[in-house]
Design a protein around this motif. Structure first.
Motif, PDB file in Angstrom:
ATOM      1  N   UNK A  60       0.686  -1.267   0.475  1.00  0.00           N
ATOM      2  CA  UNK A  60       0.019  -0.296  -0.063  1.00  0.00           C
ATOM      3  C   UNK A  60       0.847   1.424  -0.130  1.00  0.00           C
ATOM      4  N   UNK A  61       1.069   1.868  -0.860  1.00  0.00           N
ATOM      5  CA  UNK A  61       1.970   3.216  -1.353  1.00  0.00           C
ATOM      6  C   UNK A  61       1.354   3.823   0.156  1.00  0.00           C
ATOM      7  N   UNK A  62       2.957   4.389   0.919  1.00  0.00           N
ATOM      8  CA  UNK A  62       2.340   5.091   1.209  1.00  0.00           C
ATOM      9  C   UNK A  62       1.986   4.948   3.006  1.00  0.00           C
ATOM     10  N   UNK A  63       2.177   3.456   3.415  1.00  0.00           N
ATOM     11  CA  UNK A  63       1.623   2.740   4.585  1.00  0.00           C
ATOM     12  C   UNK A  63       2.500   1.175   5.025  1.00  0.00           C
ATOM     13  N   UNK A  64       3.130   0.752   3.432  1.00  0.00           N
ATOM     14  CA  UNK A  64       4.050   0.013   3.694  1.00  0.00           C
ATOM     15  C   UNK A  64       3.542  -1.759   3.228  1.00  0.00           C
ATOM     16  N   UNK A  89       0.210  -7.777  -9.649  1.00  0.00           N
ATOM     17  CA  UNK A  89       0.795  -6.214  -9.348  1.00  0.00           C
ATOM     18  C   UNK A  89       0.346  -5.612  -9.664  1.00  0.00           C
ATOM     19  N   UNK A  90      -0.342  -4.479  -9.133  1.00  0.00           N
ATOM     20  CA  UNK A  90      -0.226  -3.449 -10.406  1.00  0.00           C
ATOM     21  C   UNK A  90       1.022  -2.218  -9.302  1.00  0.00           C
TER      22      UNK A  90
END
Length: 235
Positions: A60-64, A233-234
């Motif tokens: 999750x971009x920015x979340x890990x 995976x996108x």
């Protein structure tokens, strides 16, 4: 020797399977992993990429990096190079050795394996049983100069665990071709289906990190039992 990022990926996979991250449902941060394993950021990113390909985590971009739910299991994972026992982890798997011998590459196999005619090869034919029912027939050729020793004990369990854990082969990638064919009479008897029933076929050409082909294999699956999983995976 095993590549460092693969060793880290294997270690993190064991932690995931043992429930180490169940409470947070996510991996430690990149910086925390760099410190824990004392490696570069690039190495950690390669290890995480391995876990993504194995279907264990997603980003999750920015979340890990978060753990994937375990609801999708017991599928043949096209992104995996680790064998049936790693894909069908909740099943009981038995292997029956039908043939195991050393032979010399003919012109066709030499061309496919990019080796000289007469190169020594291990030829293995196995029947894989899943929960006591026939699941697939596996026909494999391994270059003997890369895989110098195979016996029935090794072939009766996970050959890929032996290749990776014991021989420390750096297996990097594979070309996989999937098609359907009508099954022949001998294979039909082994899989307990009718001759001319459909069969799912996966052919593999497997290479080391230096690009050397070391394995050529063909798996013939029971058409009613095999399910294929391809994770995308996108970014």
């Amino acid at each position: 020797m095993a590549v460092k990022y693969k060793e880290i990926a294997d270690s993190l996979e064991r932690d995931i399977q043992e429930g180490k991250f169940n409470q947070s449902k996510k991996l430690p941060t990149e910086d925390e992993l760099i410190k824990a394993f004392d490696v570069s950021r690039n190495t950690i990113r390669k290890a995480i990429h391995q876990l993504v390909n194995r279907g264990l985590v997603y980003q999750v971009q920015g979340s890990g990096m978060f753990l994937r739910e375990e609801s999708v299991t017991d599928y043949i994972n096209l992104g995996s190079l680790r064998g049936l026992t790693k894909d069908l982890i909740s099943k009981s798997i038995e292997t029956k050795i039908l043939e195991l011998q050393v032979l010399e590459a003919d012109e066709e196999k030499a061309k496919q394996l990019r080796c000289d005619v007469g190169t020594k090869l291990y030829f293995i034919k196995r029947l894989r049983m899943v929960d006591d029912e026939p699941f697939s027939i596996e026909i494999s050729y391994f270059k003997k100069d890369i895989v110098p020793y195979l016996n029935e004990d090794i072939a009766s369990s996970s050959i890929y665990s032996y290749l990776i854990d014991d021989l420390k082969l750096n297996i990097a990638f594979a070309d996989k071709v999937i098609n359907c064919e009508k099954i022949d009479e001998a294979s039909a008897r082994l899989l307990q289906v009718n001759p001319q029933d459909p069969a799912l076929i996966i052919e593999n050409t497997v290479c080391l990190a230096n690009g050397t082909i070391f394995e050529l294999s063909k798996s013939i699956f029971h058409y009613q039992k095999a399910k294929i999983l391809n994770r995308i995976n996108f970014k």
